[in-house]
Design a protein around this motif. Structure first.
Motif, PDB file in Angstrom:
ATOM      1  N   PRO A   8      40.243 -27.232 -19.649  1.00 62.29           N
ATOM      2  CA  PRO A   8      38.978 -27.724 -20.520  1.00 62.29           C
ATOM      3  C   PRO A   8      39.546 -28.905 -21.412  1.00 62.29           C
ATOM      4  O   PRO A   8      40.271 -29.827 -20.935  1.00 62.29           O
ATOM      5  N   PHE A   9      38.397 -29.496 -21.956  1.00 59.52           N
ATOM      6  CA  PHE A   9      38.576 -30.985 -22.562  1.00 59.52           C
ATOM      7  C   PHE A   9      37.346 -30.827 -23.721  1.00 59.52           C
ATOM      8  O   PHE A   9      36.448 -29.580 -23.723  1.00 59.52           O
ATOM      9  N   THR A  10      37.695 -31.767 -24.749  1.00 60.97           N
ATOM     10  CA  THR A  10      36.336 -31.687 -25.564  1.00 60.97           C
ATOM     11  C   THR A  10      36.226 -33.335 -26.247  1.00 60.97           C
ATOM     12  O   THR A  10      37.329 -33.934 -25.973  1.00 60.97           O
ATOM     13  N   LEU A  11      34.727 -33.603 -25.999  1.00 58.02           N
ATOM     14  CA  LEU A  11      34.646 -34.951 -26.095  1.00 58.02           C
ATOM     15  C   LEU A  11      33.673 -35.025 -27.812  1.00 58.02           C
ATOM     16  O   LEU A  11      33.249 -33.372 -27.536  1.00 58.02           O
ATOM     17  N   VAL A  12      33.840 -35.879 -28.499  1.00 53.76           N
ATOM     18  CA  VAL A  12      33.421 -35.907 -29.898  1.00 53.76           C
ATOM     19  C   VAL A  12      32.215 -36.499 -30.045  1.00 53.76           C
ATOM     20  O   VAL A  12      32.538 -38.089 -29.413  1.00 53.76           O
ATOM     21  N   HIS A  13      30.795 -36.479 -30.257  1.00 52.96           N
ATOM     22  CA  HIS A  13      30.277 -37.354 -30.611  1.00 52.96           C
ATOM     23  C   HIS A  13      30.017 -38.456 -31.950  1.00 52.96           C
ATOM     24  O   HIS A  13      30.925 -37.927 -32.267  1.00 52.96           O
ATOM     25  N   PRO A  14      29.561 -39.533 -31.675  1.00 57.80           N
ATOM     26  CA  PRO A  14      29.665 -40.539 -33.275  1.00 57.80           C
ATOM     27  C   PRO A  14      29.816 -39.468 -34.220  1.00 57.80           C
ATOM     28  O   PRO A  14      30.269 -39.781 -35.414  1.00 57.80           O
ATOM     29  N   GLY A  15      28.363 -38.501 -34.288  1.00 58.38           N
ATOM     30  CA  GLY A  15      28.207 -37.743 -35.699  1.00 58.38           C
ATOM     31  C   GLY A  15      29.104 -36.825 -36.298  1.00 58.38           C
ATOM     32  O   GLY A  15      29.129 -36.447 -36.951  1.00 58.38           O
ATOM     33  N   GLY A  16      30.498 -36.392 -34.682  1.00 60.72           N
ATOM     34  CA  GLY A  16      31.007 -35.404 -35.927  1.00 60.72           C
ATOM     35  C   GLY A  16      31.029 -34.336 -34.265  1.00 60.72           C
ATOM     36  O   GLY A  16      32.420 -33.155 -34.148  1.00 60.72           O
ATOM     37  N   VAL A  69      24.973 -24.020 -27.348  1.00 54.88           N
ATOM     38  CA  VAL A  69      25.832 -23.300 -26.379  1.00 54.88           C
ATOM     39  C   VAL A  69      26.956 -23.342 -26.434  1.00 54.88           C
ATOM     40  O   VAL A  69      27.736 -24.089 -25.782  1.00 54.88           O
ATOM     41  N   GLY A  70      27.725 -21.844 -26.216  1.00 51.37           N
ATOM     42  CA  GLY A  70      29.027 -21.386 -25.265  1.00 51.37           C
ATOM     43  C   GLY A  70      29.935 -21.537 -26.513  1.00 51.37           C
ATOM     44  O   GLY A  70      29.668 -22.083 -27.603  1.00 51.37           O
ATOM     45  N   ARG A  71      30.695 -22.620 -26.120  1.00 53.20           N
ATOM     46  CA  ARG A  71      31.787 -23.092 -26.878  1.00 53.20           C
ATOM     47  C   ARG A  71      31.520 -24.686 -28.227  1.00 53.20           C
ATOM     48  O   ARG A  71      32.075 -24.634 -28.365  1.00 53.20           O
ATOM     49  N   SER A  72      30.483 -24.929 -27.612  1.00 56.68           N
ATOM     50  CA  SER A  72      30.318 -26.963 -27.721  1.00 56.68           C
ATOM     51  C   SER A  72      30.035 -26.159 -29.495  1.00 56.68           C
ATOM     52  O   SER A  72      29.160 -25.142 -29.124  1.00 56.68           O
TER      53      SER A  72
END
Length: 253
Positions: A8-16, A69-72
Motif C-alpha cells: 500500500p502507498f499513500t500520496l498527499v495533495h498540497p491541500g492535504g 472513492v474507496g480508501r482515499s
C-alpha cells in the motif's frame, strides 16, 4: 495473490487530501496503471484481475482510488474529470520518469485518453475498455429541461445507480468541467499504440461511440477490437483483455 505481492502507498495533495493505492514493484520498466470507471474503486473485479496477471508476469503495476472513492480522502460528490486527472498526475510524479502502460475502463478510458494526450512522454501505450467519452454531457442533455435547471441551480443532483452502487450525489461542477474535456469536439493527438476493446452488447456505452472517437482522433496506431455479445463490464472476455494487454506490454518494453 499473496499479501506481500502489493504494497500500500499513500500520496498527499498540497491541500492535504490523501489518495491511497497498491503497487506491485519489480523495479523494471514499464509500469502498468489501471483507471477504473465512474464510482468504481481499486478492489473491483477487473482491477484485481489485472493486478494478479501483472504479478504472474513479473510486471510493476499500480492501482489506486481517486479522491472520494474507496480508501482515499474526499467526497465523491466533488468528482470532476479535472480532479481525477490531478490524482493521476500525483501517481505519475511518484513513478518518476518511468514509462507507463495505462489501462482505462469506461470513464477511466476517457480519463486515460486525456492523460495520454497531455503527458505523451510518460504514457507510452493505452488499452481502453469501452471508453465512455462524453457520457456526462450526454446524461445531462437527456434530462428534461426542468431537471437540467434544478441541477444547475442547486449544484447537486441525486440518482440511483443502475449497477447497484446506491444513491449517488453529484455536483453540477462535474457537468461544467466535462465540457472542457470533450474529445469529440477537441480530438486528441495520441502518439503511442492505442487499442480499444468494446462489446457489441454494451448496454451503457454503444460500440458506435468508439468508432466516432477513432474517426476524429489523431492516432496513427489506434485499433478497435469489437467483441460480439460482450457487455459493458467485459464479462466473458478476460482472455482477450489479457492478450491485448500482453501484446501492448511487449510492444513498449
Amino acid at each position: 495473490m499473496s499479501p506481500s505481492a502489493e504494497r500500500p502507498f499513500t500520496l498527499v495533495h498540497p491541500g492535504g487530501e490523501r489518495i491511497a493505492g497498491l503497487m506491485h514493484e519489480t523495479h523494471t520498466d514499464p509500469v502498468g496503471l489501471f483507471l477504473p470507471g465512474f464510482a468504481a474503486h481499486m478492489e473491483g473485479s477487473k482491477s484485481q484481475r489485472l493486478a494478479r496477471y501483472a504479478q504472474t508476469q513479473g510486471w510493476s503495476w499500480v492501482r489506486f482510488d481517486p479522491r472520494g472513492v474507496g480508501r482515499s480522502d474526499g467526497l465523491f460528490e466533488a468528482l470532476t474529470l479535472s480532479r481525477y486527472l490531478a490524482d493521476l498526475q500525483l501517481i505519475l510524479q511518484m513513478l518518476g520518469k518511468r514509462p507507463v502502460l495505462l489501462v482505462g475502463s469506461s470513464m477511466g478510458g476517457w480519463l486515460g485518453t486525456i492523460a495520454a494526450a497531455r503527458w505523451p512522454e510518460r504514457i507510452r501505450a493505452l488499452l481502453l475498455i469501452a471508453p465512455a467519452y462524453n457520457f456526462i454531457q450526454e446524461i445531462f442533455q437527456r434530462l428534461p429541461v426542468d431537471e437540467q435547471r434544478a441541477w444547475r441551480d442547486n449544484n447537486l443532483r441525486c440518482w440511483e445507480d443502475t449497477y447497484g452502487l446506491g444513491t449517488l450525489r453529484m455536483r453540477f461542477d462535474l457537468v461544467t468541467d466535462s465540457w472542457n474535456h470533450d474529445l469529440l469536439r477537441f480530438p486528441p493527438c495520441l502518439h503511442g499504440p492505442v487499442e480499444i476493446l468494446h462489446g457489441s452488447a454494451d448496454e451503457a456505452v454503444p460500440l458506435s461511440s468508439s468508432y466516432q472517437f477513432a474517426a476524429r482522433a489523431h492516432a496513427p496506431q489506434l485499433a478497435i477490437r469489437p467483441l460480439p455479445g460482450i457487455n459493458h463490464r467485459l464479462q466473458g472476455a478476460d482472455t482477450v483483455l489479457l492478450r491485448s494487454l500482453h501484446a501492448l506490454w511487449t510492444h513498449i518494453s
